[in-house]
Design an enzyme around this catalytic site. Sequence first.
Site, PDB file in Angstrom:
ATOM      1  N   CYS A  70       0.838  -1.194   0.000  1.00  0.00           N
ATOM      2  CA  CYS A  70       0.000   0.000   0.000  1.00  0.00           C
ATOM      3  C   CYS A  70       0.878   1.252   0.000  1.00  0.00           C
ATOM      4  O   CYS A  70       0.371   2.366   0.046  1.00  0.00           O
ATOM      5  CB  CYS A  70      -0.910   0.005   1.210  1.00  0.00           C
ATOM      6  SG  CYS A  70      -0.028   0.255   2.754  1.00  0.00           S
ATOM      7  N   CYS A 129       4.815   1.841   3.998  1.00  0.00           N
ATOM      8  CA  CYS A 129       6.180   1.812   4.545  1.00  0.00           C
ATOM      9  C   CYS A 129       7.038   2.894   3.910  1.00  0.00           C
ATOM     10  O   CYS A 129       7.873   3.509   4.567  1.00  0.00           O
ATOM     11  CB  CYS A 129       6.798   0.432   4.356  1.00  0.00           C
ATOM     12  SG  CYS A 129       5.963  -0.842   5.321  1.00  0.00           S
ATOM     13  N   CYS A 153       3.784  -7.002   5.317  1.00  0.00           N
ATOM     14  CA  CYS A 153       3.483  -7.667   4.041  1.00  0.00           C
ATOM     15  C   CYS A 153       4.713  -8.369   3.487  1.00  0.00           C
ATOM     16  O   CYS A 153       4.644  -9.490   3.007  1.00  0.00           O
ATOM     17  CB  CYS A 153       2.955  -6.651   3.026  1.00  0.00           C
ATOM     18  SG  CYS A 153       1.408  -5.922   3.537  1.00  0.00           S
ATOM     19  N   CYS A 213       2.969  -2.561  10.567  1.00  0.00           N
ATOM     20  CA  CYS A 213       2.249  -1.982   9.438  1.00  0.00           C
ATOM     21  C   CYS A 213       1.938  -0.521   9.718  1.00  0.00           C
ATOM     22  O   CYS A 213       0.964  -0.244  10.400  1.00  0.00           O
ATOM     23  CB  CYS A 213       0.969  -2.788   9.206  1.00  0.00           C
ATOM     24  SG  CYS A 213       0.011  -2.252   7.788  1.00  0.00           S
ATOM     25  N   HIS A 248       3.358  -4.665  25.818  1.00  0.00           N
ATOM     26  CA  HIS A 248       2.842  -4.650  27.182  1.00  0.00           C
ATOM     27  C   HIS A 248       3.980  -4.430  28.197  1.00  0.00           C
ATOM     28  O   HIS A 248       3.796  -3.747  29.207  1.00  0.00           O
ATOM     29  CB  HIS A 248       2.178  -6.010  27.416  1.00  0.00           C
ATOM     30  CG  HIS A 248       1.304  -6.110  28.618  1.00  0.00           C
ATOM     31  ND1 HIS A 248       0.250  -5.272  28.856  1.00  0.00           N
ATOM     32  CD2 HIS A 248       1.319  -6.995  29.659  1.00  0.00           C
ATOM     33  CE1 HIS A 248      -0.347  -5.630  29.983  1.00  0.00           C
ATOM     34  NE2 HIS A 248       0.292  -6.659  30.493  1.00  0.00           N
ATOM     35  N   CYS A 308       4.732  -0.633  28.042  1.00  0.00           N
ATOM     36  CA  CYS A 308       3.621   0.273  27.760  1.00  0.00           C
ATOM     37  C   CYS A 308       3.492   1.366  28.832  1.00  0.00           C
ATOM     38  O   CYS A 308       3.538   1.073  30.026  1.00  0.00           O
ATOM     39  CB  CYS A 308       2.323  -0.528  27.699  1.00  0.00           C
ATOM     40  SG  CYS A 308       0.921   0.480  27.236  1.00  0.00           S
ATOM     41  N   CYS A 359      -6.022   1.803  30.689  1.00  0.00           N
ATOM     42  CA  CYS A 359      -5.518   0.687  29.872  1.00  0.00           C
ATOM     43  C   CYS A 359      -6.563   0.235  28.840  1.00  0.00           C
ATOM     44  O   CYS A 359      -7.761   0.176  29.138  1.00  0.00           O
ATOM     45  CB  CYS A 359      -5.151  -0.481  30.779  1.00  0.00           C
ATOM     46  SG  CYS A 359      -4.670  -1.963  29.894  1.00  0.00           S
ATOM     47  N   CYS A 372      -6.737  -4.599  23.117  1.00  0.00           N
ATOM     48  CA  CYS A 372      -5.307  -4.314  22.906  1.00  0.00           C
ATOM     49  C   CYS A 372      -4.499  -5.620  22.829  1.00  0.00           C
ATOM     50  O   CYS A 372      -4.600  -6.477  23.693  1.00  0.00           O
ATOM     51  CB  CYS A 372      -4.762  -3.449  24.039  1.00  0.00           C
ATOM     52  SG  CYS A 372      -3.045  -2.973  23.762  1.00  0.00           S
ATOM     53  N   CYS A 389       7.733  -0.571  19.971  1.00  0.00           N
ATOM     54  CA  CYS A 389       7.013   0.669  19.625  1.00  0.00           C
ATOM     55  C   CYS A 389       6.979   1.682  20.778  1.00  0.00           C
ATOM     56  O   CYS A 389       7.181   2.880  20.537  1.00  0.00           O
ATOM     57  CB  CYS A 389       5.585   0.364  19.179  1.00  0.00           C
ATOM     58  SG  CYS A 389       5.477  -0.664  17.718  1.00  0.00           S
ATOM     59  N   CYS A 404       0.627   4.182  18.621  1.00  0.00           N
ATOM     60  CA  CYS A 404      -0.794   3.804  18.672  1.00  0.00           C
ATOM     61  C   CYS A 404      -1.407   3.920  20.059  1.00  0.00           C
ATOM     62  O   CYS A 404      -2.378   4.645  20.270  1.00  0.00           O
ATOM     63  CB  CYS A 404      -0.972   2.386  18.138  1.00  0.00           C
ATOM     64  SG  CYS A 404      -0.251   2.146  16.518  1.00  0.00           S
ATOM     65  N   CYS A 444      -3.417  -1.569  20.623  1.00  0.00           N
ATOM     66  CA  CYS A 444      -2.488  -2.223  19.687  1.00  0.00           C
ATOM     67  C   CYS A 444      -3.270  -3.284  18.928  1.00  0.00           C
ATOM     68  O   CYS A 444      -4.034  -4.057  19.529  1.00  0.00           O
ATOM     69  CB  CYS A 444      -1.344  -2.866  20.474  1.00  0.00           C
ATOM     70  SG  CYS A 444      -0.333  -3.995  19.509  1.00  0.00           S
ATOM     71  N   CYS A 452       0.139  -5.572  14.838  1.00  0.00           N
ATOM     72  CA  CYS A 452       0.650  -5.654  13.461  1.00  0.00           C
ATOM     73  C   CYS A 452       2.102  -6.125  13.395  1.00  0.00           C
ATOM     74  O   CYS A 452       2.607  -6.393  12.312  1.00  0.00           O
ATOM     75  CB  CYS A 452       0.465  -4.334  12.719  1.00  0.00           C
ATOM     76  SG  CYS A 452       1.523  -3.012  13.326  1.00  0.00           S
TER      77      CYS A 452
END
Lengths: 389, 225
Positions: A65, A68, A162, A200, A244, A247, A272, A278, A287, A299, A306, A309
């Site tokens: 798509c 990236c 992908c 993603c 987690h 987080c 949370c 999540c 992340c 996110c 979450c 992804c």
Amino acid sequence: MAHEDHDAIYDLLAARGVSRRDFLKYCGSIAALLGLSQSFVPEIARAVNQAARLQPAVWLHGGACTGCTESMAQLGTPDIATVVLDILSLEFADTLSMAQGEDALAAAEAVFEREGEYILIYEGAVMKGFEGNALRVGGMTGLYELEHAAPGAAAIVAVGSCAVDGGFVMANPNPADATGVQAYLEEKGIDTPVINLPTCPMNPDWVVAVIVDVLLLGSLETGAILDKLDRFNRPKYIFSQTIHDNCPRRGHFENGNFVTEFGTEEEAKGYCLYKVGCKGPQTYTNCPIVRWNRKVSWCVESGAPCIGCGSLDWVDVGAPFLNRHRDLPLPNIGNTQPSTIAGVVAGVAAAGLAVHGIGMKATGRTSGGAPYEEMKERDRKRMKKGGGE
Amino acid sequence: MAHPAHYREAHPFIFVMTHWINLVSIVALTISGFYIHYPFLPGLMSVARGMHFFFMFVLLINLAVRIIGAFTVKSATRLGSREVDTDIKNWLPQKLNRGQMWPWLKYYLFLKKEHPIGAKYGVLQKLAYLFTVPLTLAAAYTGFAIWGPTMDWGFFIAGTDAVGGPMHMRIIHYYIMWGFIVFTAIHVYLANIEGTDPSKLIFKWQETEGLQFDAEGKVIGGKGH
């Protein structure tokens, strides 16, 4: 002399409005990302500075798509990461190349001839469907392009879910028969090392980290990179802990403060997101540490659970994204939540017991109980047959 | 009155204890497990997780004690008798069980009026009770495979990869819990539907008089004969 060596890069940085202090801080964050101590900061800075030779790279798109590419394009305005990424001489990229048509393909072809020298960055799924015709590039199948480019590459960086395993393109029913780069190359017997960077889209800081590790710190040359990859060929320094684990909402999880519905006071308080599906507890990415969009947020921090992804097969495994469990596809019934199936089975069992209980009562077994048999049925039959035992 | 006598020899005190511990642990694990699956009340996540991990170890240690006890403690070979033998023998097929699977099924399907002869446990009962051992071990394995401190161990990762990732492992763990719920429902039902004597013995270690049986499973006397 050493000071003069540094001048070139610091001039370059100054031209981009970046101070020496900012640059060293950035090298520190790369060191942290790579799991190296801060004593490696000068080495990383020196490696970036001395990377005189441009590393040719080709960025190919499979079934993608272009998210990236978009993610990388966050670095389009001058910042420190681009200094590292400038080490890559991107000779060809479907989306970004100025040249078009035959000229662009010829540029890619010229790189493919430099065997063992170039890095192949692959974005998007490998689409095997329709005999490879699910994707056509320059009059050839996408599969041909990959098979043509992969064997000569020093390494392949599969960017985004992908490219890693087919991502959302391979989600059920997967009409394009999509798969990941690594799986496809294994199928074809091509053994170029593949470094997988799922999610993603993927995070540009990871590409920077991998480039510093693989090219500047020499992990690829020494083969050390292979020890740094997990069983899915993902760099361990990025994908070894769950979301987690790191987080910022973890405290609310432990305290039992949850968002049950969006648009509520709990959501406003930043509680949370576990109850709204999540997937942080089962998603292995860093992340929360690297964050996204120039480290502005990510996110969960911005209020979305979450969706996992960074996991394999993440769409089928994670959907419906706001539920704790995935759906199970039941034949003739369709997607069903595991709890519904469990409830129905338990309900049938309970109803069965209730009916059986009525039967037990009706036959008088609950009060007086049934009389015991004098002899086993089997023995009785044997006795009848021939005098018994 | 046609119930067998329930003597303490059927369930020596240590097994009364292990049964109690099993009951408390499974109830605690189920309630805390439901909470962890979907926290239906605010504020209890740490408590629920703490309970879940504590009783997980209690249940496993209890299982180990029960299995050791099976080889070292003697228990009655049948109801309505004080004759004892090593407990494990009461879990394996015994002479009185032979050929009795079908009669038991028929009895419970109302196709047979008489109570089939059985050892301490009938054929179906043995199968069901023995099944709880692998069920407990499977619950433990799938639980460890999704528990932070152990989920990265090679032994558990191998299983997680085999079932297609942590989400599937989580769902399997969830279904094993339902397996326990359904087992318990049937167990409680069958143990008490013909009278609560079995419960009096296993919970209060209280004996009740009733029919007495010989080694061939024949009624030889006792209350109700």
